[in-house]
Design a protein around this motif. Structure first.
Motif, PDB file in Angstrom:
ATOM      1  N   GLU A   6      74.928  71.296 -16.881  1.00 26.26           N
ATOM      2  CA  GLU A   6      74.865  71.522 -15.389  1.00 26.26           C
ATOM      3  C   GLU A   6      75.475  69.969 -14.867  1.00 26.26           C
ATOM      4  O   GLU A   6      75.222  69.181 -15.406  1.00 26.26           O
ATOM      5  CB  GLU A   6      73.448  71.602 -15.091  1.00 26.26           C
ATOM      6  N   SER A   7      75.758  70.284 -13.568  1.00 28.72           N
ATOM      7  CA  SER A   7      76.254  68.973 -12.837  1.00 28.72           C
ATOM      8  C   SER A   7      75.898  69.413 -11.332  1.00 28.72           C
ATOM      9  O   SER A   7      75.749  70.595 -10.963  1.00 28.72           O
ATOM     10  CB  SER A   7      77.821  68.495 -13.096  1.00 28.72           C
ATOM     11  N   GLY A   9      73.797  68.090  -9.097  1.00 31.10           N
ATOM     12  CA  GLY A   9      72.529  67.341  -8.515  1.00 31.10           C
ATOM     13  C   GLY A   9      72.558  66.130  -7.805  1.00 31.10           C
ATOM     14  O   GLY A   9      73.554  65.292  -7.657  1.00 31.10           O
ATOM     15  N   LEU A  20      75.257  73.170  -7.163  1.00 35.37           N
ATOM     16  CA  LEU A  20      75.227  72.968  -8.714  1.00 35.37           C
ATOM     17  C   LEU A  20      76.257  73.825  -9.481  1.00 35.37           C
ATOM     18  O   LEU A  20      76.504  74.798  -8.937  1.00 35.37           O
ATOM     19  CB  LEU A  20      73.803  73.362  -9.027  1.00 35.37           C
ATOM     20  N   CYS A  22      77.162  74.947 -13.570  1.00 33.14           N
ATOM     21  CA  CYS A  22      76.729  75.019 -15.127  1.00 33.14           C
ATOM     22  C   CYS A  22      78.011  75.541 -15.755  1.00 33.14           C
ATOM     23  O   CYS A  22      78.385  76.830 -15.643  1.00 33.14           O
ATOM     24  CB  CYS A  22      75.566  75.977 -15.095  1.00 33.14           C
ATOM     25  N   TYR A  94      67.874  73.563 -14.141  1.00 34.96           N
ATOM     26  CA  TYR A  94      68.717  74.200 -15.316  1.00 34.96           C
ATOM     27  C   TYR A  94      69.187  75.353 -15.313  1.00 34.96           C
ATOM     28  O   TYR A  94      68.803  76.384 -14.460  1.00 34.96           O
ATOM     29  CB  TYR A  94      67.450  74.091 -16.456  1.00 34.96           C
ATOM     30  N   THR A 109      69.721  69.012 -14.016  1.00 33.10           N
ATOM     31  CA  THR A 109      70.378  68.230 -13.289  1.00 33.10           C
ATOM     32  C   THR A 109      69.411  67.874 -12.071  1.00 33.10           C
ATOM     33  O   THR A 109      68.502  68.873 -11.649  1.00 33.10           O
ATOM     34  CB  THR A 109      71.573  68.652 -12.647  1.00 33.10           C
ATOM     35  N   GLN A 110      69.100  66.833 -11.831  1.00 31.60           N
ATOM     36  CA  GLN A 110      68.060  66.457 -10.642  1.00 31.60           C
ATOM     37  C   GLN A 110      68.164  66.454  -9.459  1.00 31.60           C
ATOM     38  O   GLN A 110      69.338  66.243  -9.055  1.00 31.60           O
ATOM     39  CB  GLN A 110      67.743  64.938 -10.886  1.00 31.60           C
TER      40      GLN A 110
END
Length: 115
Positions: A6-7, A9, A20, A22, A94, A109-110
């Protein structure tokens, strides 16, 4: 084996937007449904949105009208476009998919939404 990464965030103000991504490894991505989930501190992981191999989508009530899930099978990637973000959307997000009875998850990713 499936690997999910993932990216996208980050920190955003309430009312803002984030997208986001994934990315999945392997050649089977297009054959399976995949979903976005989230887990806030002290809470269980919950489904946010899912998309089938055929492109049908479903959403949790708390994101309907604000989030859009989509997939690009040519890029082995699923996206979550998030809009009208609220502080209660703060969580680790997620992506996950189940292949042959086994569940695969990314590292998360937060997403933090400030009021």
């Amino acid at each position: 084996q499936v690997q999910l990464v993932e990216s996208g965030g980050g920190l955003v103000q309430a009312g803002g937007s984030l997208r986001l991504s994934c990315a999945a490894s392997g050649s089977i991505f297009s054959l399976y449904a995949i979903g976005w989930y989230r887990q806030a501190p002290g809470k269980q992981r919950e489904l946010v949105a899912g998309v089938t191999s055929g492109g049908s989508t479903n959403y949790a009530d708390f994101v309907k009208g604000r989030f859009i899930i989509s997939r690009d099978n040519a890029k082995n990637t699923v996206y979550l476009q998030m809009g009208s973000l609220k502080p209660e959307d703060t969580a680790v997000y997620y992506c996950g998919m189940t292949v042959g009875g086994r569940s695969y998850w990314g590292q998360g990713t937060q997403v933090t939404v400030s009021s």
